[in-house]
Scaffold this motif. Structure first.
Motif, PDB file in Angstrom:
ATOM      1  N   SER A 163      43.280  27.966  41.493  1.00 22.86           N
ATOM      2  CA  SER A 163      44.366  28.925  41.358  1.00 22.86           C
ATOM      3  C   SER A 163      45.654  28.275  41.840  1.00 22.86           C
ATOM      4  N   GLU A 164      46.740  28.416  41.083  1.00 28.60           N
ATOM      5  CA  GLU A 164      48.031  27.873  41.526  1.00 28.60           C
ATOM      6  C   GLU A 164      48.508  28.567  42.789  1.00 28.60           C
ATOM      7  N   ARG A 165      48.164  29.834  42.916  1.00 24.57           N
ATOM      8  CA  ARG A 165      48.607  30.631  44.048  1.00 24.57           C
ATOM      9  C   ARG A 165      47.912  30.201  45.340  1.00 24.57           C
ATOM     10  N   MET A 166      46.631  29.821  45.245  1.00 27.80           N
ATOM     11  CA  MET A 166      45.852  29.449  46.418  1.00 27.80           C
ATOM     12  C   MET A 166      45.088  28.154  46.130  1.00 27.80           C
ATOM     13  N   PRO A 167      45.779  27.020  46.024  1.00 24.40           N
ATOM     14  CA  PRO A 167      45.110  25.778  45.626  1.00 24.40           C
ATOM     15  C   PRO A 167      44.080  25.273  46.634  1.00 24.40           C
ATOM     16  N   GLY A 168      44.181  25.668  47.901  1.00 19.35           N
ATOM     17  CA  GLY A 168      43.226  25.209  48.896  1.00 19.35           C
ATOM     18  C   GLY A 168      42.037  26.121  49.075  1.00 19.35           C
ATOM     19  N   ALA A 169      41.919  27.148  48.250  1.00 19.52           N
ATOM     20  CA  ALA A 169      40.873  28.154  48.433  1.00 19.52           C
ATOM     21  C   ALA A 169      39.564  27.805  47.741  1.00 19.52           C
ATOM     22  N   GLY A 170      39.451  26.674  47.137  1.00 16.06           N
ATOM     23  CA  GLY A 170      38.237  26.314  46.418  1.00 16.06           C
ATOM     24  C   GLY A 170      38.512  26.242  44.926  1.00 16.06           C
ATOM     25  N   ALA A 171      37.509  25.783  44.191  1.00 18.66           N
ATOM     26  CA  ALA A 171      37.693  25.573  42.759  1.00 18.66           C
ATOM     27  C   ALA A 171      36.439  25.960  41.998  1.00 18.66           C
TER      28      ALA A 171
END
Length: 191
Positions: A163-171
């Motif tokens: 997610s562009e909004r939360m790039p560190g939240a996992g993929a």
């Protein structure tokens, strides 16, 4: 120029243009797959989402992530402490990991993560959390799947979607299934 030369040149240009279009479509196919996954999640179409999920690969991915987390929790990442566990503990842990990986790959959990835009890093209790999240979204709370995706090729058969909004939240990890199709095959919950 002769007529034969012009026809040969036109045919060569046509082949070159078609090859470029096919290459662009091959490269852009994961973006289309992400769009279809997000759209199906927004429409709450569980069948359409699960048709784009490789269930076995997803469960295997979750099991592997759980194994790594368990190793770090029990041994601090080392393997020499494995002999100090009581008898039956590894088998019990493996059975629990199998149950949790199936729960994590349930349609409600997958839908919830697609709607929020990132996989949950809280591996335990995912089913209850995802059902509550879906209920909140259906009640009009939250974003409802309006996240923008960053797609990054890991190799030519695997992409990572964040997610562009939360790039560190996992993929989300998608793997190529044929020439043009992609399936959700794993989660990367590391930052």
């Amino acid at each position: 120029m002769t007529r034969r030369f012009r026809l040969g040149l036109a045919a060569s240009l046509t082949v070159a243009v078609l090859a470029c279009l096919a290459g662009a479509a091959y490269y852009a196919s994961p973006y289309w797959a992400v769009h279809r996954l997000k759209q199906a999640a927004q429409e709450r179409d569980v069948d359409a989402v699960m048709a784009q999920v490789d269930q076995q690969a997803l469960e295997r991915s979750v099991r592997q992530a759980l194994g790594l987390q368990l190793n770090v929790a029990l041994y601090g990442g080392r393997t020499e402490g494995a002999r100090t566990l009581p008898d039956g503990a590894p088998e019990a842990a493996a059975a629990r990991m199998d149950a949790v990986s199936r729960t994590f790959a349930e349609p409600t959990a997958v839908m919830s993560m697609l709607i929020q835009g990132y996989p949950s890093s809280a591996i335990t209790g995912v089913a209850a959390l995802s059902r509550a999240r879906l209920s909140a979204i259906e009640a009009g709370e939250g974003e409802g799947g309006g996240w923008k995706a960053q797609v990054r090729y890991i190799d030519r058969r695997t992409v990572e979607v964040r997610s562009e909004r939360m790039p560190g939240a996992g993929a989300f990890v998608l793997s190529r299934s044929g020439w043009w199709n992609w399936k959700l095959s794993g989660f990367d919950t590391s930052n």
